[in-house]
Design an enzyme around this catalytic site. Structure first.
Site, PDB file in Angstrom:
ATOM      1  N   SER A 180      -2.491  -2.031   3.535  1.00 43.89           N
ATOM      2  CA  SER A 180      -3.551  -3.412   4.560  1.00 43.89           C
ATOM      3  C   SER A 180      -2.219  -3.950   4.327  1.00 43.89           C
ATOM      4  CB  SER A 180      -5.130  -3.314   3.236  1.00 43.89           C
ATOM      5  OG  SER A 180      -5.416  -3.789   4.105  1.00 43.89           O
ATOM      6  N   ASP A 282     -10.363   5.409   7.535  1.00 43.97           N
ATOM      7  CA  ASP A 282     -10.182   4.256   7.668  1.00 43.97           C
ATOM      8  C   ASP A 282     -10.372   4.047   9.682  1.00 43.97           C
ATOM      9  OD1 ASP A 282      -9.547   2.049   6.887  1.00 43.97           O
ATOM     10  OD2 ASP A 282      -7.473   2.713   6.857  1.00 43.97           O
ATOM     11  N   HIS A 312     -10.985   2.964   3.653  1.00 40.05           N
ATOM     12  CA  HIS A 312     -10.127   1.788   3.234  1.00 40.05           C
ATOM     13  C   HIS A 312      -9.946   1.873   1.756  1.00 40.05           C
ATOM     14  CE1 HIS A 312      -6.703  -1.099   4.869  1.00 40.05           C
ATOM     15  NE2 HIS A 312      -6.862  -1.773   3.891  1.00 40.05           N
TER      16      HIS A 312
END
Length: 351
Positions: A180, A282, A312
């Site tokens: 991320s 995601d 995610h």
């Protein structure tokens, strides 16, 4: 079980609150900040060899609050020898640049599993968080951490050395890994370090980006279609950029948008081989695919793995699911088979 619950931007009855992220992070109109630091949410490093891996914390810069957590497979803990050195993974955690640390149980457990599965030393970097420290603070901290790692590959230097790295790490087999926001950090670290002289002793053989966090003013299809109850919603993503980018910037800032005219040119960057993991559900999936396609068009070595059913941060939310196990296998295989001569050397990088 994961310690995470979905984070949401909540409506507040407090007129002084500007942002409230599930009560974990609050920003007030007077500029003050509240971030939940419940000691029950954090774990301490262990020298007893938890899950077959020992860990310890090392402070790199007390003034900045910069520290790292080191992980070493326990079988090597007492082997002070140079005959069998381990590959080294430098890990940058996620959290939208605003949350988390290596001590958060989900990230601690992920790095424990990573060290055990790959058979590698892992260094998890506790960089400064926004909005107290907006970008490029996180980039600068992670470069400083890499400088500290690299200092172990040469004699002398300005950093205090660590025996685990001195006796156990193979500095010819170093890998960067970020998830991320950490994937965004890894990307910028590589681009900023691209001009370093090739004689540096430390060699980065590859990098792994897991659901990297990029953005722009223009929405992608996966962003526009993202349901509001998704783990990473468009509202939460936008809040992360508002809190972390330099004041007055929009999402087309080069820290956010790798295709910004001011961003480093991907085609000019001497990148190592990359492994990029994308979640099929995601919100960031389209940006991940676009990033990989841009790199391929530039002739870069990129392996893409898609986890079609995953949202995610699935590796933190569901660490024992099939997709998380497959991700770990992919990372392990990528590191063990990465023999490319395309390497980057990191030392003496301006912080």
């Amino acid at each position: 079980m994961s310690q995470f619950s979905p984070l949401k931007i909540e409506d507040s009855t407090d007129p002084e609150e500007v942002v409230n992220v599930s009560g974990v992070l609050k920003l007030y109109r007077d500029g003050s900040i509240f971030r939940l630091e419940d000691p029950q949410m954090f774990v301490k490093a262990s020298l007893e060899g938890e899950d077959g891996v020992a860990s310890k914390d090392v402070v790199l810069n007390e003034k900045l609050g910069l520290w790292v957590r080191l992980y070493l497979p326990s079988s090597h803990l007492q082997q002070q020898t140079e005959k069998r050195r381990l590959p080294l993974i430098v890990y940058f955690h996620g959290g939208g640049f605003c949350l988390a640390s290596p001590a958060l149980p989900d990230y601690h457990n992920f790095t424990l599993k990573l060290a055990a599965s790959v058979g590698a030393i892992v260094i998890s970097v506790a960089y400064r968080l926004a909005p107290e420290h907006r970008l490029p603070a996180a980039y600068d901290d992670c470069i400083k951490a890499l400088q500290w790692v690299s200092s172990h590959a040469v004699d002398g230097g300005d950093f205090e050395r660590d025996l685990w790295l001195d006796f156990q790490a193979d500095f010819s087999r170093v890998y960067l890994l970020g998830d991320s926001a950490g994937g965004n950090i890894a990307n910028h670290v590589l681009l900023q370090c691209g001009g370093v002289e090739a004689w540096s002793p430390m060699r980065v053989r590859g990098a792994i980006f897991v659901q990297p966090y990029f953005g722009s003013v223009q929405r992608t299809r996966s962003e526009s279609e993202c349901p509001p109850d998704a783990w990473l919603s468009l509202q939460l993503s936008d809040a992360g950029w508002r809190l972390s980018l330099p004041v007055g910037s929009d999402r087309d800032h080069p820290f956010s948008n790798p295709w910004s005219p001011e961003a480093p040119k991907l085609e000019e960057a001497p990148l190592p081989p990359l492994l990029v993991a994308i979640g099929g559900r995601d919100m960031l999936r389209d940006r991940g695919h676009d990033y990989c396609e841009s790199l391929k068009q530039c002739g870069k070595s990129v392996e893409v793995v898609v986890f079609e059913e995953e949202e995610h941060a699935f590796y933190a939310l569901k660490p024992h699911c099939d997709s998380s196990e497959r991700l770990m296998e992919k990372i392990s295989h990528f590191i063990s088979s990465s023999l490319s001569e395309a390497v980057i050397h990191i030392t003496d990088v301006a912080g």
